[in-house]
Scaffold this motif. Structure first.
Motif, PDB file in Angstrom:
ATOM      1  N   GLY A 161       0.795  -1.224   0.000  1.00 55.69           N
ATOM      2  CA  GLY A 161       0.000   0.000   0.000  1.00 55.69           C
ATOM      3  C   GLY A 161       0.826   1.272   0.000  1.00 55.69           C
ATOM      4  O   GLY A 161       2.063   1.244   0.047  1.00 55.69           O
ATOM      5  N   ASN A 162       0.113   2.419  -0.064  1.00 55.98           N
ATOM      6  CA  ASN A 162       0.735   3.740  -0.092  1.00 55.98           C
ATOM      7  C   ASN A 162       1.817   3.783  -1.174  1.00 55.98           C
ATOM      8  O   ASN A 162       3.002   4.017  -0.894  1.00 55.98           O
ATOM      9  CB  ASN A 162       1.324   4.093   1.271  1.00 55.98           C
ATOM     10  N   THR A 163       1.390   3.582  -2.417  1.00 57.66           N
ATOM     11  CA  THR A 163       2.325   3.450  -3.535  1.00 57.66           C
ATOM     12  C   THR A 163       3.248   4.655  -3.714  1.00 57.66           C
ATOM     13  O   THR A 163       4.448   4.473  -3.957  1.00 57.66           O
ATOM     14  CB  THR A 163       1.546   3.168  -4.830  1.00 57.66           C
ATOM     15  N   PRO A 164       2.767   5.907  -3.592  1.00 61.09           N
ATOM     16  CA  PRO A 164       3.698   7.039  -3.720  1.00 61.09           C
ATOM     17  C   PRO A 164       4.838   6.981  -2.705  1.00 61.09           C
ATOM     18  O   PRO A 164       5.980   7.323  -3.032  1.00 61.09           O
ATOM     19  CB  PRO A 164       2.792   8.253  -3.476  1.00 61.09           C
ATOM     20  N   ARG A 165       4.540   6.527  -1.481  1.00 60.18           N
ATOM     21  CA  ARG A 165       5.599   6.411  -0.477  1.00 60.18           C
ATOM     22  C   ARG A 165       6.571   5.297  -0.847  1.00 60.18           C
ATOM     23  O   ARG A 165       7.782   5.410  -0.612  1.00 60.18           O
ATOM     24  CB  ARG A 165       4.968   6.129   0.892  1.00 60.18           C
ATOM     25  N   GLN A 166       6.048   4.200  -1.396  1.00 54.87           N
ATOM     26  CA  GLN A 166       6.923   3.127  -1.871  1.00 54.87           C
ATOM     27  C   GLN A 166       7.941   3.688  -2.854  1.00 54.87           C
ATOM     28  O   GLN A 166       9.154   3.411  -2.772  1.00 54.87           O
ATOM     29  CB  GLN A 166       6.090   2.037  -2.566  1.00 54.87           C
ATOM     30  N   ILE A 167       7.454   4.492  -3.790  1.00 55.25           N
ATOM     31  CA  ILE A 167       8.326   5.053  -4.836  1.00 55.25           C
ATOM     32  C   ILE A 167       9.356   5.996  -4.238  1.00 55.25           C
ATOM     33  O   ILE A 167      10.539   5.975  -4.610  1.00 55.25           O
ATOM     34  CB  ILE A 167       7.466   5.761  -5.900  1.00 55.25           C
ATOM     35  N   THR A 168       8.925   6.801  -3.282  1.00 51.25           N
ATOM     36  CA  THR A 168       9.859   7.727  -2.625  1.00 51.25           C
ATOM     37  C   THR A 168      11.000   6.972  -1.966  1.00 51.25           C
ATOM     38  O   THR A 168      12.177   7.350  -2.106  1.00 51.25           O
ATOM     39  CB  THR A 168       9.117   8.566  -1.570  1.00 51.25           C
ATOM     40  N   LEU A 169      10.669   5.898  -1.267  1.00 51.25           N
ATOM     41  CA  LEU A 169      11.721   5.142  -0.571  1.00 51.25           C
ATOM     42  C   LEU A 169      12.619   4.396  -1.545  1.00 51.25           C
ATOM     43  O   LEU A 169      13.821   4.245  -1.286  1.00 51.25           O
ATOM     44  CB  LEU A 169      11.088   4.171   0.428  1.00 51.25           C
ATOM     45  N   ILE A 170      12.062   3.914  -2.653  1.00 52.49           N
ATOM     46  CA  ILE A 170      12.908   3.283  -3.669  1.00 52.49           C
ATOM     47  C   ILE A 170      13.881   4.304  -4.242  1.00 52.49           C
ATOM     48  O   ILE A 170      15.070   4.014  -4.432  1.00 52.49           O
ATOM     49  CB  ILE A 170      12.036   2.671  -4.790  1.00 52.49           C
ATOM     50  N   GLU A 171      13.398   5.506  -4.495  1.00 53.91           N
ATOM     51  CA  GLU A 171      14.259   6.573  -5.027  1.00 53.91           C
ATOM     52  C   GLU A 171      15.314   6.991  -4.006  1.00 53.91           C
ATOM     53  O   GLU A 171      16.470   7.221  -4.362  1.00 53.91           O
ATOM     54  CB  GLU A 171      13.394   7.789  -5.396  1.00 53.91           C
ATOM     55  N   ASP A 172      14.933   7.079  -2.730  1.00 55.14           N
ATOM     56  CA  ASP A 172      15.835   7.631  -1.707  1.00 55.14           C
ATOM     57  C   ASP A 172      16.771   6.588  -1.104  1.00 55.14           C
ATOM     58  O   ASP A 172      17.950   6.866  -0.853  1.00 55.14           O
ATOM     59  CB  ASP A 172      15.022   8.280  -0.588  1.00 55.14           C
ATOM     60  N   PHE A 173      16.267   5.356  -0.853  1.00 57.24           N
ATOM     61  CA  PHE A 173      17.068   4.352  -0.168  1.00 57.24           C
ATOM     62  C   PHE A 173      17.948   3.553  -1.109  1.00 57.24           C
ATOM     63  O   PHE A 173      18.883   2.888  -0.674  1.00 57.24           O
ATOM     64  CB  PHE A 173      16.159   3.392   0.609  1.00 57.24           C
ATOM     65  N   GLN A 174      17.627   3.559  -2.409  1.00 56.23           N
ATOM     66  CA  GLN A 174      18.423   2.852  -3.411  1.00 56.23           C
ATOM     67  C   GLN A 174      18.553   1.349  -3.123  1.00 56.23           C
ATOM     68  O   GLN A 174      19.664   0.792  -3.064  1.00 56.23           O
ATOM     69  CB  GLN A 174      19.823   3.475  -3.519  1.00 56.23           C
ATOM     70  N   PRO A 175      17.427   0.643  -2.954  1.00 53.23           N
ATOM     71  CA  PRO A 175      17.503  -0.798  -2.700  1.00 53.23           C
ATOM     72  C   PRO A 175      17.985  -1.561  -3.926  1.00 53.23           C
ATOM     73  O   PRO A 175      17.751  -1.144  -5.059  1.00 53.23           O
ATOM     74  CB  PRO A 175      16.062  -1.174  -2.359  1.00 53.23           C
ATOM     75  N   ARG A 176      18.625  -2.687  -3.668  1.00 49.98           N
ATOM     76  CA  ARG A 176      19.050  -3.562  -4.765  1.00 49.98           C
ATOM     77  C   ARG A 176      18.004  -4.636  -5.033  1.00 49.98           C
ATOM     78  O   ARG A 176      17.854  -5.090  -6.167  1.00 49.98           O
ATOM     79  CB  ARG A 176      20.397  -4.210  -4.413  1.00 49.98           C
ATOM     80  N   GLY A 177      17.255  -5.051  -4.008  1.00 45.92           N
ATOM     81  CA  GLY A 177      16.240  -6.081  -4.148  1.00 45.92           C
ATOM     82  C   GLY A 177      14.870  -5.580  -3.749  1.00 45.92           C
ATOM     83  O   GLY A 177      14.733  -4.635  -2.971  1.00 45.92           O
ATOM     84  N   ILE A 178      13.836  -6.239  -4.280  1.00 52.88           N
ATOM     85  CA  ILE A 178      12.459  -5.890  -3.948  1.00 52.88           C
ATOM     86  C   ILE A 178      11.630  -7.164  -3.923  1.00 52.88           C
ATOM     87  O   ILE A 178      11.925  -8.114  -4.650  1.00 52.88           O
ATOM     88  CB  ILE A 178      11.868  -4.881  -4.961  1.00 52.88           C
ATOM     89  N   ALA A 179      10.606  -7.196  -3.066  1.00 52.34           N
ATOM     90  CA  ALA A 179       9.708  -8.350  -2.999  1.00 52.34           C
ATOM     91  C   ALA A 179       8.280  -7.863  -2.854  1.00 52.34           C
ATOM     92  O   ALA A 179       8.012  -6.824  -2.254  1.00 52.34           O
ATOM     93  CB  ALA A 179      10.088  -9.255  -1.831  1.00 52.34           C
ATOM     94  N   GLY A 180       7.354  -8.638  -3.408  1.00 49.43           N
ATOM     95  CA  GLY A 180       5.934  -8.332  -3.320  1.00 49.43           C
ATOM     96  C   GLY A 180       5.170  -9.205  -4.287  1.00 49.43           C
ATOM     97  O   GLY A 180       5.747 -10.057  -4.971  1.00 49.43           O
TER      98      GLY A 180
END
Length: 441
Positions: A161-180
């Motif tokens: 949920g809260n897709t805009p926040r998901q995108i913000t954290l992907i942009e800011d935290f620079q993760p290498r992996g994702i799950a969902g």
């Protein structure tokens, strides 16, 4: 491989000896500690000492989901309340939830299993990992979380949920992996595009997707839209949770089962007969190390096959095919058996369509009417203008209908709509809308 286990490269003979010893321990445990199992074994004329080979597992009675509901909440636990450290469960949307428990040792084993799985998917210690699985009673979020930490990676427990926040954290935290769930991760990709961002230019390199059946065509969509390696993970709360099996990033050809913890079988869903390797049927699991909630020949309801051959990645563990669908999700359209993933494979073969669809079933007099609802992409709509009057759309509908008939062996009613016509999900996508019984699947 940075994180590996000798269990992933044992010979078939070595693995068989380990499995038998652990199976015998598990059978003895449930017989002594769980009245349900003792009664079922006694009714079948089986004692723990009768299990002298892995083949003897076929003497044991099956478990099914209704057994969990009938013994709700703790009737199938093989550990005392003082030994239990966590409880998970299903949503209970079809009645009482199914409840499972874990001891401290169960959690430690699960964490190690998931860490192995993440490594198999391409994960490394030190990775920042964006975990968009739901947290709570659902096993997905916490299951991945503990494995991420066990691996020595950094967990971002964003949940769903809260897709805009998901995108913000992907942009800011620079993760290498994702799950969902694959459907929700595609939602994130689409929202990025709507925000003017390029989802192919994030830091993400690999994704671990599951909790719903998804096709090879959906994999292509995920990999192309996010510029990642997309791997399939399998698990279910009754057996453990995520990590029961996973694809390797090197080959992506079948899911490696954590065989030192779970013994797999494929059976004929109608007769219960064990089927040979390579043949498609219902997937059955027996847990080999679980203390709190062991399962004996648990019928998952999932359709798959098994492959014992060594993988090109070097792992020797048994592989299962990707889940084709569920026994109870199979649609019978004018006498032809059809799974939603087969419909998905056809639809995603057309670049004009977005990767979202639903099968809608309604009663039409004495017969059932099956409709497939899908939607075009925004760029295609911009090219053709109004859908109703476009000759290009008419050609597209004809081509999809023709391909659907060839692939499924039966014609369906096709409804092609505008972008965002299909409702988006923040968890499992709703693929089947059965208006005859007001059921969403």
């Amino acid at each position: 491989m940075i994180f590996n286990s000798e269990m992933e490269t044992l010979s078939r003979e070595q693995m068989g000896k380990l499995q038998l010893a652990r199976l015998q321990e598990t059978v003895k445990r449930v017989y002594e500690k769980v009245p349900f199992h003792k009664e079922a074994f006694d009714h079948a004329g089986i004692k723990p000492e009768d299990i002298q080979s892995l083949e003897d597992i076929e003497k044991l009675p099956f478990m099914k989901k209704t057994d969990l509901r009938e013994n709700y909440p703790f009737g199938l636990f093989a550990a005392t309340q003082h030994e239990i450290v966590r409880i998970h469960g299903s949503s209970g949307t079809k009645g009482k939830p199914t409840v499972v428990g874990y001891t401290k040792k169960d959690i430690e084993n699960w964490s190690e299993i998931v860490a192995r799985a993440i490594c198999c998917a391409g994960g490394l210690p030190g990775d920042i990992f964006h975990n968009a699985y739901g947290y709570g009673l659902f096993t997905g979020g916490l299951g991945l979380h503990y494995g991420i930490e066990y691996l020595g990676a950094v967990a971002v427990p964003i949940s769903g949920g809260n897709t805009p926040r998901q995108i913000t954290l992907i942009e800011d935290f620079q993760p290498r992996g994702i799950a969902g769930t694959p459907s929700y991760i595609l939602n994130i990709s689409e929202e990025m595009e709507r925000m003017g961002l390029d989802p192919r230019k994030t830091s993400l390199q690999y994704g671990i997707f599951g909790a719903e059946p998804w096709s090879e065509e959906m994999r292509v969509q995920l990999e192309e839209s996010l510029n990642i390696k997309a791997v399939d993970i399998y698990g279910l709360s009754e057996v453990m949770g995520p990590g029961v099996s996973i694809e390797c990033h090197e080959v992506q050809d079948g899911l490696h089962i954590a065989e030192d913890h779970f013994y797999p079988e494929i059976i004929d869903p109608k007769t219960g007969e064990v089927l040979p390797y390579g043949q498609e049927g219902e997937l059955v699991f027996t847990s080999l190390t679980k203390e709190a909630f062991p399962v004996i020949r648990y019928r998952t309801g999932d359709i798959a096959s098994l492959n014992p051959e060594k993988c090109k990645c070097g792992r020797t563990t048994m592989r299962m095919s990707r889940i084709k669908g569920r026994v109870d999700d199979m649609l019978i359209i004018r006498g032809v058996n059809v799974f939603p993933t087969e419909i998905e494979s056809v639809l995603l073969g057309f670049k004009e369509l977005a990767p979202h669809y639903q099968v809608v079933i309604e009663r039409d007099g004495a017969l059932d009417r099956f409709e497939v609802h899908c939607e075009v992409k925004q760029d295609f709509l911009a090219q053709v203008g109004e859908l109703e009057s476009s000759s290009e759309v008419a050609k597209l509908v004809k081509a999809i209908s023709h391909e659907m008939k060839n692939a499924l062996g039966v014609s369906v009613i096709l409804r092609v709509g505008k972008p965002n016509m299909i409702g988006r999900s923040e968890g499992k996508a709703i693929r089947i809308v059965d208006k005859r019984n007001n059921v969403l699947i």
